[in-house]
Design a protein around this motif. Structure first.
Motif, PDB file in Angstrom:
ATOM      1  N   LEU A 176       0.699  -1.268  -0.121  1.00 55.99           N
ATOM      2  CA  LEU A 176       0.083  -0.196   0.025  1.00 55.99           C
ATOM      3  C   LEU A 176       0.864   1.176  -0.056  1.00 55.99           C
ATOM      4  O   LEU A 176       0.501   2.115  -0.587  1.00 55.99           O
ATOM      5  CB  LEU A 176      -0.780   0.070   1.086  1.00 55.99           C
ATOM      6  CG  LEU A 176      -2.097  -1.021   1.117  1.00 55.99           C
ATOM      7  CD1 LEU A 176      -2.918  -0.962   2.484  1.00 55.99           C
ATOM      8  CD2 LEU A 176      -2.757  -0.707  -0.130  1.00 55.99           C
ATOM      9  N   GLY A 177       1.937   1.171   0.584  1.00 52.31           N
ATOM     10  CA  GLY A 177       2.941   2.491   0.636  1.00 52.31           C
ATOM     11  C   GLY A 177       3.486   2.602  -0.602  1.00 52.31           C
ATOM     12  O   GLY A 177       3.346   3.912  -1.125  1.00 52.31           O
ATOM     13  N   VAL A 178       4.069   1.689  -1.212  1.00 50.89           N
ATOM     14  CA  VAL A 178       4.656   1.855  -2.492  1.00 50.89           C
ATOM     15  C   VAL A 178       3.544   2.157  -3.677  1.00 50.89           C
ATOM     16  O   VAL A 178       3.707   3.122  -4.469  1.00 50.89           O
ATOM     17  CB  VAL A 178       5.394   0.541  -3.075  1.00 50.89           C
ATOM     18  CG1 VAL A 178       5.847   0.830  -4.397  1.00 50.89           C
ATOM     19  CG2 VAL A 178       6.470   0.200  -2.042  1.00 50.89           C
ATOM     20  N   LEU A 179       2.293   1.660  -3.409  1.00 53.92           N
ATOM     21  CA  LEU A 179       1.190   1.842  -4.422  1.00 53.92           C
ATOM     22  C   LEU A 179       0.768   3.466  -4.358  1.00 53.92           C
ATOM     23  O   LEU A 179       0.620   3.919  -5.448  1.00 53.92           O
ATOM     24  CB  LEU A 179       0.041   1.048  -4.210  1.00 53.92           C
ATOM     25  CG  LEU A 179      -1.199   1.169  -5.121  1.00 53.92           C
ATOM     26  CD1 LEU A 179      -0.705   0.879  -6.660  1.00 53.92           C
ATOM     27  CD2 LEU A 179      -2.251   0.053  -4.711  1.00 53.92           C
ATOM     28  N   SER A 180       0.643   3.744  -3.160  1.00 52.00           N
ATOM     29  CA  SER A 180       0.124   5.211  -2.828  1.00 52.00           C
ATOM     30  C   SER A 180       0.937   6.103  -3.309  1.00 52.00           C
ATOM     31  O   SER A 180       0.642   7.246  -4.028  1.00 52.00           O
ATOM     32  CB  SER A 180       0.194   5.375  -1.268  1.00 52.00           C
ATOM     33  OG  SER A 180      -0.807   4.452  -1.063  1.00 52.00           O
ATOM     34  N   LYS A 181       2.493   6.011  -3.300  1.00 51.95           N
ATOM     35  CA  LYS A 181       3.460   6.942  -3.756  1.00 51.95           C
ATOM     36  C   LYS A 181       3.673   7.041  -5.387  1.00 51.95           C
ATOM     37  O   LYS A 181       3.664   8.081  -5.831  1.00 51.95           O
ATOM     38  CB  LYS A 181       4.683   6.806  -3.011  1.00 51.95           C
ATOM     39  CG  LYS A 181       4.915   7.015  -1.791  1.00 51.95           C
ATOM     40  CD  LYS A 181       4.556   8.597  -1.140  1.00 51.95           C
ATOM     41  CE  LYS A 181       4.459   8.846   0.099  1.00 51.95           C
ATOM     42  NZ  LYS A 181       4.216  10.156   0.382  1.00 51.95           N
ATOM     43  N   LEU A 182       3.524   5.852  -5.798  1.00 50.87           N
ATOM     44  CA  LEU A 182       3.513   5.598  -7.102  1.00 50.87           C
ATOM     45  C   LEU A 182       2.100   6.487  -7.918  1.00 50.87           C
ATOM     46  O   LEU A 182       2.283   7.099  -8.808  1.00 50.87           O
ATOM     47  CB  LEU A 182       3.374   4.300  -7.904  1.00 50.87           C
ATOM     48  CG  LEU A 182       4.873   3.687  -7.578  1.00 50.87           C
ATOM     49  CD1 LEU A 182       4.748   1.947  -7.806  1.00 50.87           C
ATOM     50  CD2 LEU A 182       5.934   4.253  -8.215  1.00 50.87           C
ATOM     51  N   LEU A 183       1.151   6.176  -7.405  1.00 52.95           N
ATOM     52  CA  LEU A 183      -0.245   6.940  -7.924  1.00 52.95           C
ATOM     53  C   LEU A 183       0.000   8.202  -7.589  1.00 52.95           C
ATOM     54  O   LEU A 183      -0.613   9.074  -8.289  1.00 52.95           O
ATOM     55  CB  LEU A 183      -1.614   6.181  -7.092  1.00 52.95           C
ATOM     56  CG  LEU A 183      -1.800   4.700  -7.563  1.00 52.95           C
ATOM     57  CD1 LEU A 183      -2.877   4.213  -6.819  1.00 52.95           C
ATOM     58  CD2 LEU A 183      -1.769   4.747  -9.087  1.00 52.95           C
ATOM     59  N   GLU A 184       0.587   8.856  -6.238  1.00 53.59           N
ATOM     60  CA  GLU A 184       0.500  10.226  -6.095  1.00 53.59           C
ATOM     61  C   GLU A 184       1.232  11.027  -6.908  1.00 53.59           C
ATOM     62  O   GLU A 184       1.022  11.903  -7.661  1.00 53.59           O
ATOM     63  CB  GLU A 184       1.154  10.509  -4.674  1.00 53.59           C
ATOM     64  CG  GLU A 184       0.090  10.170  -3.545  1.00 53.59           C
ATOM     65  CD  GLU A 184       0.869  10.502  -2.162  1.00 53.59           C
ATOM     66  OE1 GLU A 184       1.962  11.062  -2.218  1.00 53.59           O
ATOM     67  OE2 GLU A 184       0.321  10.180  -1.364  1.00 53.59           O
ATOM     68  N   GLY A 185       2.278  10.239  -7.630  1.00 57.59           N
ATOM     69  CA  GLY A 185       3.063  10.977  -8.732  1.00 57.59           C
ATOM     70  C   GLY A 185       2.320  11.243 -10.148  1.00 57.59           C
ATOM     71  O   GLY A 185       2.542  12.078 -10.775  1.00 57.59           O
ATOM     72  N   TRP A 186       1.367  10.301 -10.439  1.00 51.60           N
ATOM     73  CA  TRP A 186       0.566  10.336 -11.506  1.00 51.60           C
ATOM     74  C   TRP A 186      -0.634  11.196 -11.428  1.00 51.60           C
ATOM     75  O   TRP A 186      -1.044  12.000 -12.251  1.00 51.60           O
ATOM     76  CB  TRP A 186       0.111   9.073 -12.066  1.00 51.60           C
ATOM     77  CG  TRP A 186       1.578   8.028 -12.352  1.00 51.60           C
ATOM     78  CD1 TRP A 186       2.671   8.587 -12.757  1.00 51.60           C
ATOM     79  CD2 TRP A 186       1.452   6.757 -12.247  1.00 51.60           C
ATOM     80  NE1 TRP A 186       3.608   7.681 -13.163  1.00 51.60           N
ATOM     81  CE2 TRP A 186       2.831   6.361 -12.841  1.00 51.60           C
ATOM     82  CE3 TRP A 186       0.551   5.541 -12.161  1.00 51.60           C
ATOM     83  CZ2 TRP A 186       3.261   5.233 -12.901  1.00 51.60           C
ATOM     84  CZ3 TRP A 186       1.253   4.366 -12.036  1.00 51.60           C
ATOM     85  CH2 TRP A 186       2.361   4.130 -12.492  1.00 51.60           C
ATOM     86  N   THR A 187      -1.315  11.058 -10.273  1.00 54.04           N
ATOM     87  CA  THR A 187      -2.682  11.738  -9.899  1.00 54.04           C
ATOM     88  C   THR A 187      -3.054  12.715  -8.935  1.00 54.04           C
ATOM     89  O   THR A 187      -3.875  13.405  -9.038  1.00 54.04           O
ATOM     90  CB  THR A 187      -3.822  10.453  -9.778  1.00 54.04           C
ATOM     91  OG1 THR A 187      -3.410   9.811  -8.476  1.00 54.04           O
ATOM     92  CG2 THR A 187      -3.888   9.220 -10.861  1.00 54.04           C
TER      93      THR A 187
ATOM     94  N   ALA B 271      -2.510  13.400  -4.576  1.00 56.79           N
ATOM     95  CA  ALA B 271      -2.606  12.612  -3.057  1.00 56.79           C
ATOM     96  C   ALA B 271      -4.082  12.120  -3.225  1.00 56.79           C
ATOM     97  O   ALA B 271      -4.336  11.223  -2.761  1.00 56.79           O
ATOM     98  CB  ALA B 271      -2.107  13.602  -2.040  1.00 56.79           C
ATOM     99  N   VAL B 272      -5.185  13.211  -3.389  1.00 56.06           N
ATOM    100  CA  VAL B 272      -6.280  12.902  -3.199  1.00 56.06           C
ATOM    101  C   VAL B 272      -6.882  11.822  -3.973  1.00 56.06           C
ATOM    102  O   VAL B 272      -7.466  10.641  -3.672  1.00 56.06           O
ATOM    103  CB  VAL B 272      -7.384  13.983  -3.327  1.00 56.06           C
ATOM    104  CG1 VAL B 272      -8.859  13.547  -3.277  1.00 56.06           C
ATOM    105  CG2 VAL B 272      -6.932  15.329  -2.602  1.00 56.06           C
ATOM    106  N   LEU B 273      -6.666  11.615  -5.426  1.00 52.63           N
ATOM    107  CA  LEU B 273      -7.035  10.735  -6.431  1.00 52.63           C
ATOM    108  C   LEU B 273      -6.576   9.555  -6.091  1.00 52.63           C
ATOM    109  O   LEU B 273      -6.672   8.478  -5.955  1.00 52.63           O
ATOM    110  CB  LEU B 273      -6.751  11.149  -7.781  1.00 52.63           C
ATOM    111  CG  LEU B 273      -7.841  12.375  -8.418  1.00 52.63           C
ATOM    112  CD1 LEU B 273      -7.313  12.648  -9.651  1.00 52.63           C
ATOM    113  CD2 LEU B 273      -9.156  11.758  -8.355  1.00 52.63           C
ATOM    114  N   ALA B 274      -5.094   9.621  -5.654  1.00 52.21           N
ATOM    115  CA  ALA B 274      -4.310   8.399  -5.259  1.00 52.21           C
ATOM    116  C   ALA B 274      -4.999   7.630  -4.005  1.00 52.21           C
ATOM    117  O   ALA B 274      -5.056   6.493  -3.955  1.00 52.21           O
ATOM    118  CB  ALA B 274      -2.863   8.614  -5.021  1.00 52.21           C
ATOM    119  N   LYS B 275      -5.625   8.368  -2.992  1.00 52.81           N
ATOM    120  CA  LYS B 275      -6.124   7.884  -1.954  1.00 52.81           C
ATOM    121  C   LYS B 275      -7.322   7.206  -2.358  1.00 52.81           C
ATOM    122  O   LYS B 275      -7.473   5.925  -1.902  1.00 52.81           O
ATOM    123  CB  LYS B 275      -6.458   8.931  -0.931  1.00 52.81           C
ATOM    124  CG  LYS B 275      -6.862   8.514   0.591  1.00 52.81           C
ATOM    125  CD  LYS B 275      -5.475   7.925   1.371  1.00 52.81           C
ATOM    126  CE  LYS B 275      -6.003   7.272   2.664  1.00 52.81           C
ATOM    127  NZ  LYS B 275      -4.959   6.849   3.581  1.00 52.81           N
TER     128      LYS B 275
END
Length: 542
Positions: free
Chosen positions: A497-508, A510-514
């Motif tokens: 979950l930690g790695v997935l959250s940070k990778l998604l934050e770079g693309w979308t 913080a809010v959309l990643a959550k």
């Protein structure tokens, strides 16, 4: 004998010496005049007709530096300069000083304050940095070179070249080369700008990328524009791996924090099925215990011992949270076994009580917990990748705690009892295991691990009464996703979950990643209700 001003001089014998002294004095004054700050120059630097003239006067002054100029620039930066009748004065308190001679003088009654805009302050700071290039302190030269790169000006290239010829420190040389190229990038000559682009391209740092991007917006020459775009593309290709590795490390760091926060919950929830909404407040207690230990070290121990306060805070945070957890289990939770809704409501109320207690004792504002000196700074692996020591230490600490818990569960008598009660409470009781005591020990252990999480979190964020609320939901998500009562599942879920959250934050963002992570967990739990690692055997049917 010749008489002058009442003093007798032997004319013929002293005449040659006097002539020699006069010639030497004139030569000395001429030399100083070429390098010393003049009254007219000081006035131009302080009160020229417009900002451009002031900037030109300041940049011209640093071409011939001296001690008086350094003092005058410092006075300009500190708003200690006034002007009157075409002259500048340094004013400190009720004393006025002539910046050209350094002598005390009288301040005219109509003297006016010198007002510096933000732009001029930047120019003055850069001029001071140019003077600092001659310092004997390596750190001062590094700071000055970095500042010149941030405030480039083509008129300072000669100063930087002189500093490069004398510089021995490799890091300062690199910074000076960047400053020189950044300064040439502002030149009116396209060839010099092309030369600067080539130098900055080879450096391949985020700072050079920013400089080239800024220049691209102002550049008019088509050939230079093409070179800028080509250089930016090359730098982007070079920096992309640093960005990716940085995201992965940030994900591992976040995952280690989630692991610490969820590890204790995995024990208590997996063993007793208790939905402990006060788990976040147990994390908060560990953080405040660390704060108290820091205060004790600051007040009662020598300054040299302060770096060890965090080591002393680790057992204190564990014991403080474990004690509160044991009291919570023996005083409330043991009367609510088998009634999950009542347990949830009771622990939620307890969490509010603990928060208000902390507010009453320590105040509602966040408290400051400092990093020890050995946790400051970081390791620079790439130009755009620096791993902070505090994050590295937390990752190592999380896995040490995980190893200790795994050893305790697999190799100790208490671990045997915990596994037995988890798998079959009735059978464990029949063979003589005191299940009530095991519940207390297990709940205290899980609470103590939450305290360790608070100790770690105090080094990377604010410590306040609401600290635990930021992690309670994520902790339950990690436990449910990994599989209730499964330590291995907790590790995979936390890091994933930690790695997935940070990778998604770079693309979308913080809010959309959550939101994306929550949707992923919902879909995963629907497909696999027992989590990543499901219980097997008879215990899975219980």
């Amino acid at each position: 004998m010749t008489r002058t001003f009442g003093i007798q001089f032997p004319g013929r014998k002293l005449a040659p010496l006097l002539a020699t002294a006069v010639v030497a004095s004139v030569a000395l004054l001429t030399s100083l005049g070429a390098h010393a700050l003049s009254a007219d120059q000081a006035f131009q630097m302080a009160a020229a007709d417009d900002n451009d003239q002031r900037v030109e006067a300041i940049n011209k002054s640093v071409q011939t530096p001296d001690a008086q100029l350094a003092a005058y620039l410092s006075a300009l930066a500190n708003d200690e300069v006034k002007t009157a009748n075409g002259k500048a004065f340094i004013v400190r308190g009720d004393k006025a000083i002539d910046p050209a001679s350094g002598a005390a003088t009288r301040l005219p009654a109509d003297a006016e304050d010198v007002v510096n805009s933000n732009y001029l302050r930047g120019v003055i700071d850069a001029a001071q940095a140019a003077l600092a290039l001659g310092s004997d302190d390596v750190e001062a030269r590094r700071k000055a070179a970095a500042q010149l790169a941030e405030e480039p000006d083509a008129s300072r290239v000669e100063i930087i070249d002189r500093a490069l010829d004398k510089e021995q420190d490799a890091r300062v040389k690199t910074l000076l080369e960047r400053a020189r190229a950044a300064s040439l990038l502002t030149s009116d000559d396209p060839q010099q700008r092309m030369q600067a682009i080539g130098t900055l391209t080879h450096l391949k740092t985020p700072e050079t990328q920013l400089l080239l991007n800024q220049r691209l917006t102002d550049e008019q020459d088509p050939a230079v524009q093409k070179a800028l775009r080509r250089a930016l593309a090359e730098i982007d290709d070079s920096l992309v791996w640093g960005e990716r590795l940085g995201q992965i490390f940030s994900g591992v760091s976040l995952g280690s924090v989630l692991l610490l926060a969820a590890l204790g919950l995995a024990i208590t929830y997996g063993l007793m099925g208790v939905i402990n909404m006060a788990h976040g407040e147990l994390i908060m207690i560990g953080a405040y215990a660390t704060y108290v230990v820091q205060l004790l070290f600051q007040r009662w121990l020598p300054e040299a011992a302060f770096g060890w306060y965090l080591v002393a805070a680790i057992p204190v945070a564990f014991l403080a949270s474990a004690l509160v957890g044991a009291i919570l289990e023996r005083g409330v939770i043991r009367f609510l076994y088998g009634r999950p809704l009542e347990t949830l409501l009771a622990t939620f109320g307890i969490s509010l009580v603990l928060q208000q207690t902390v507010r009453s004792v320590f105040g509602a504002q966040n408290v400051g917990v400092e990093n020890p000196s050995w946790m400051s700074g970081g390791i620079a692996l790439l130009p755009n990748l620096t791993l902070p020591w505090n994050r590295i230490c937390i990752v190592i600490f999380a896995f040490l705690v995980l190893g200790g818990v795994a050893f305790m569960i697999a190799r100790t008598r208490l671990g045997l009892f915990v596994r037995g009660v988890t798998q079959n409470r009735a059978m464990a009781s029949c063979v003589g295991v005191n299940t009530a005591r095991t519940d207390t020990y297990a709940f205290a252990l899980g609470s103590g691990i939450a305290g360790l999480a608070g100790c770690a979190l105090s080094q990377v964020g604010n410590v306040g009464p609401d600290l635990g609320q930021n992690y309670i939901v994520d902790s339950f998500l990690v436990v449910v996703l990994g599989g209730v009562g499964q330590l291995a599942g907790t590790v995979y879920a936390a890091l994933g979950l930690g790695v997935l959250s940070k990778l998604l934050e770079g693309w979308t963002g913080a809010v959309l990643a959550k939101i994306a992570v929550l949707l992923f967990i919902v879909i995963f739990i629907q497909k696999r209700p027992q989590g990543i690692f499901a219980l097997k055997g008879r215990s899975a049917e219980a």
